[in-house]
Scaffold this motif. Structure first.
Motif, mmCIF file in Angstrom:
data_model
loop_
_atom_site.group_PDB
_atom_site.id
_atom_site.type_symbol
_atom_site.label_atom_id
_atom_site.label_comp_id
_atom_site.label_asym_id
_atom_site.label_seq_id
_atom_site.Cartn_x
_atom_site.Cartn_y
_atom_site.Cartn_z
ATOM 1 N N UNK A 142 0.814 -1.225 0.000
ATOM 2 C CA UNK A 142 0.000 0.000 0.000
ATOM 3 C C UNK A 142 0.846 1.274 0.000
ATOM 4 N N UNK A 143 1.927 1.300 0.771
ATOM 5 C CA UNK A 143 2.776 2.495 0.827
ATOM 6 C C UNK A 143 3.410 2.774 -0.530
ATOM 7 N N UNK A 144 3.928 1.771 -1.179
ATOM 8 C CA UNK A 144 4.570 1.975 -2.482
ATOM 9 C C UNK A 144 3.557 2.408 -3.539
ATOM 10 N N UNK A 145 2.386 1.809 -3.524
ATOM 11 C CA UNK A 145 1.363 2.203 -4.513
ATOM 12 C C UNK A 145 0.971 3.660 -4.311
ATOM 13 N N UNK A 146 0.823 4.069 -3.072
ATOM 14 C CA UNK A 146 0.502 5.465 -2.770
ATOM 15 C C UNK A 146 1.642 6.388 -3.209
ATOM 16 N N UNK A 147 2.869 6.014 -2.884
ATOM 17 C CA UNK A 147 4.024 6.847 -3.232
ATOM 18 C C UNK A 147 4.169 6.986 -4.741
ATOM 19 N N UNK A 148 3.973 5.895 -5.479
ATOM 20 C CA UNK A 148 4.099 5.951 -6.933
ATOM 21 C C UNK A 148 2.971 6.775 -7.555
ATOM 22 N N UNK A 149 1.753 6.547 -7.090
ATOM 23 C CA UNK A 149 0.609 7.317 -7.606
ATOM 24 C C UNK A 149 0.828 8.811 -7.373
ATOM 25 N N UNK A 150 1.236 9.183 -6.171
ATOM 26 C CA UNK A 150 1.469 10.595 -5.855
ATOM 27 C C UNK A 150 2.604 11.181 -6.685
ATOM 28 N N UNK B 201 9.027 9.475 -5.255
ATOM 29 C CA UNK B 201 8.678 8.189 -4.657
ATOM 30 C C UNK B 201 9.589 7.906 -3.463
ATOM 31 N N UNK B 202 10.887 8.040 -3.677
ATOM 32 C CA UNK B 202 11.869 7.738 -2.631
ATOM 33 C C UNK B 202 11.634 8.600 -1.403
ATOM 34 N N UNK B 203 11.415 9.873 -1.608
ATOM 35 C CA UNK B 203 11.168 10.780 -0.480
ATOM 36 C C UNK B 203 9.933 10.343 0.307
ATOM 37 N N UNK B 204 8.845 10.077 -0.398
ATOM 38 C CA UNK B 204 7.602 9.645 0.249
ATOM 39 C C UNK B 204 7.824 8.310 0.971
ATOM 40 N N UNK B 205 8.459 7.376 0.298
ATOM 41 C CA UNK B 205 8.712 6.037 0.838
ATOM 42 C C UNK B 205 9.485 6.124 2.146
ATOM 43 N N UNK B 206 10.558 6.877 2.143
ATOM 44 C CA UNK B 206 11.407 6.957 3.331
ATOM 45 C C UNK B 206 10.749 7.763 4.459
ATOM 46 N N UNK B 207 9.986 8.796 4.113
ATOM 47 C CA UNK B 207 9.296 9.596 5.133
ATOM 48 C C UNK B 207 8.195 8.806 5.836
ATOM 49 N N UNK B 208 7.692 7.772 5.180
ATOM 50 C CA UNK B 208 6.602 6.990 5.744
ATOM 51 C C UNK B 208 7.044 5.592 6.156
ATOM 52 N N UNK B 209 8.279 5.496 6.628
ATOM 53 C CA UNK B 209 8.810 4.269 7.234
ATOM 54 C C UNK B 209 9.155 3.161 6.254
ATOM 55 N N UNK B 210 9.263 3.471 4.964
ATOM 56 C CA UNK B 210 9.749 2.473 4.021
ATOM 57 C C UNK B 210 11.249 2.299 4.213
#
Length: 178
Positions: free
Chosen positions: A30-38, A85-94
């Motif tokens: 779910x986190x990756x799909x959200x990050x990619x979509x955004x 994507x990377x920024x979102x992923x890492x900011x949200x505990x990826x």
């Protein structure tokens, strides 16, 4: 260092493959799909393109884009999508994969492979082959027995548009009784 030749064509239609670092199976979370979509939505606001087709698999994704008539710069778009994507992923505990000293020195994160694959769609027939390949990829990878069973694909939009029937792309149709 290898110099890649890209086929930059204004207003071109391109098939892309983008792969995670060490082929980590993160993209269908779910986190990756959200990050990619955004990331895609954000980049399209200031660098528009048509997202003709997409399929998201655990460790890579394929997409087909058409650029505006006066634009040929898909590389900047990919750089920004990967970065957002990377920024979102890492900011949200990826988490990120272990990385080489070379990546550390360059300040790169262990999320994506450095490069991406690109193919220029030469004509309508080539575009159709690329879109079919993209949509059948979850089946080819053994993730489903029918293309319609894979949820993260533009296949479902193509069915709604009448481009495919719901039952297009079964394992029996593509691979027989292997």
């Amino acid at each position: 260092m290898t110099s890649y030749r890209r086929n930059y064509i204004q207003g071109g239609t391109f098939f892309f493959t983008v792969v995670t670092h060490h082929r980590r199976p993160i993209l269908t979370t779910p986190l990756a799909r959200e990050a990619l979509r955004n990331a895609i939505q954000s980049v399209r606001l200031h660098l528009p393109f048509t997202l003709d087709a997409i399929v998201l698999l655990p460790d890579h994704f394929h997409s087909v884009w058409t650029l505006p008539p006066d634009d040929k710069d898909f590389s900047t778009r990919w750089r920004q999508i990967k970065s957002l994507f990377t920024r979102h992923w890492l900011q949200h505990e990826g988490s990120e994969a272990s990385q080489s000293l070379s990546r550390e020195i360059k300040g790169e994160h262990g999320i994506w492979q450095r490069k991406f694959f690109e193919h220029t769609c030469r004509d309508e027939g080539d575009l159709k082959r690329c879109v079919d390949y993209l949509h059948v990829n979850p089946l080819k990878r053994g993730l489903v027995r029918r293309v319609c069973d894979w949820p993260w694909s533009s296949f479902h939009r193509y069915v709604r548009l009448g481009e495919y029937t719901q039952d297009w792309g079964s394992a029996d149709e593509w691979f027989g009784d292997e």
